[in-house]
Design an enzyme around this catalytic site. Structure first.
Site, short mmCIF file in Angstrom:
data_model
loop_
_atom_site.label_atom_id
_atom_site.label_comp_id
_atom_site.label_asym_id
_atom_site.label_seq_id
_atom_site.Cartn_x
_atom_site.Cartn_y
_atom_site.Cartn_z
N GLU A 1 0.84 -1.20 0.00
CA GLU A 1 0.00 0.00 0.00
C GLU A 1 0.87 1.24 0.00
O GLU A 1 1.49 1.58 1.01
CB GLU A 1 -0.92 -0.01 1.23
CG GLU A 1 -1.80 1.23 1.30
CD GLU A 1 -2.60 1.31 2.60
OE1 GLU A 1 -2.90 0.26 3.21
OE2 GLU A 1 -2.91 2.45 3.01
N ARG B 1 0.69 10.31 0.09
CA ARG B 1 1.02 11.42 0.99
C ARG B 1 2.31 12.10 0.59
O ARG B 1 2.74 13.03 1.26
CB ARG B 1 1.21 10.91 2.41
CG ARG B 1 -0.04 10.39 3.01
CD ARG B 1 0.24 9.93 4.43
NE ARG B 1 -0.61 8.82 4.71
CZ ARG B 1 -0.52 8.07 5.78
NH1 ARG B 1 0.40 8.32 6.69
NH2 ARG B 1 -1.35 7.08 5.96
N LYS C 1 -11.36 -1.24 5.99
CA LYS C 1 -10.26 -0.96 6.90
C LYS C 1 -10.90 -0.54 8.23
O LYS C 1 -11.96 0.10 8.22
CB LYS C 1 -9.44 0.18 6.28
CG LYS C 1 -8.37 0.80 7.13
CD LYS C 1 -7.50 1.71 6.23
CE LYS C 1 -6.64 2.62 7.07
NZ LYS C 1 -5.54 3.24 6.30
#
Ligand code: 3PG
Length: 205
Positions: free
Chosen positions: A42, A46, A129
């Site tokens: 993943e 960012r 999640k």
């Protein structure tokens, strides 16, 4: 090849959550993680490098690269364009949920409350999640949420570490966990990353 969200969650007990600033770090990190037995990667959106990091990691044999911290349909499109095979978000909004479902990509939106889960179920989702896992009540909260939502499965993420992952994975509603501990901050040490990945990959669930 398009994989279902269950196929992604079943690749390994742990999905490493990656915050990578330098494109040149992408291949060595992905190679070490795959060698250690963690193929689902993943890459969080960012950093300025994230999309290029995804493209580089996708070239590593065995790597299944996804995008994390996807906040809106624009970032979803960017991630898909960069070849992301799964999409993780800290939360679930209607615009992002609709766009992700329409695209057909494996999608893991964040939930922390019963209402979040119900809104996701209204959209046809059943894989989430659980975020931020430790500060949203930890394993006790996850167990309490799993009881009414017995058809739902989770990937708890946020505050999970090498020594706590096993307890989360022992919960039947948990298919995998996510975490950043496998790739320590600082200069890339492929040997260390591979060792941490191997340890994470050996966790039972
Ligand atoms: C994140 O999105 O940053 C993940 O939840 C990772 O959390 P962690 O750094 O606590 O593993």
């Amino acid at each position: 090849m398009s994989r279902s969200v269950d196929e992604i969650m079943e690749l390994a007990p742990v999905i490493p959550v990656l915050v990578i600033e330098r494109v040149e770090d992408a291949a060595p990190i992905a190679e070490a993680l795959v060698a250690g037995g963690l193929p689902a990667l993943e890459v969080t959106m960012r950093t300025a490098a994230a999309l290029d990091v995804m493209r580089e990691m996708a070239k590593v044999p065995g790597a299944v690269v996804g995008a994390g911290t996807v906040l809106n349909p624009r970032q979803l499109d960017q991630a898909l364009e960069a070849g992301a095979q799964f999409i993780v978000s800290p939360g679930l909004t209607e615009p992002l949920g609709k766009a992700a479902i329409q695209s057909g990509v494996a999608f893991l939106p964040g939930t922390a409350t019963a209402g979040d889960i119900m809104r996701g179920m209204d959209m046809g989702l059943s894989r989430f999640k659980f975020f931020p896992a430790e500060t949203s009540g930890g394993l006790a909260a996850l167990k309490a949420l799993a009881a009414p939502f017995h058809m739902v499965r989770f990937c708890p993420t946020g505050g999970i570490r090498a020594d706590t992952a096993a307890a989360w994975l022992a919960e039947p509603a948990v298919k995998c966990v996510g975490g950043s501990w496998i790739v320590p901050k600082g200069p890339v040490d492929p040997g260390k990353i591979e060792a941490l990945a191997r340890e994470a990959a050996s966790l039972s669930r």
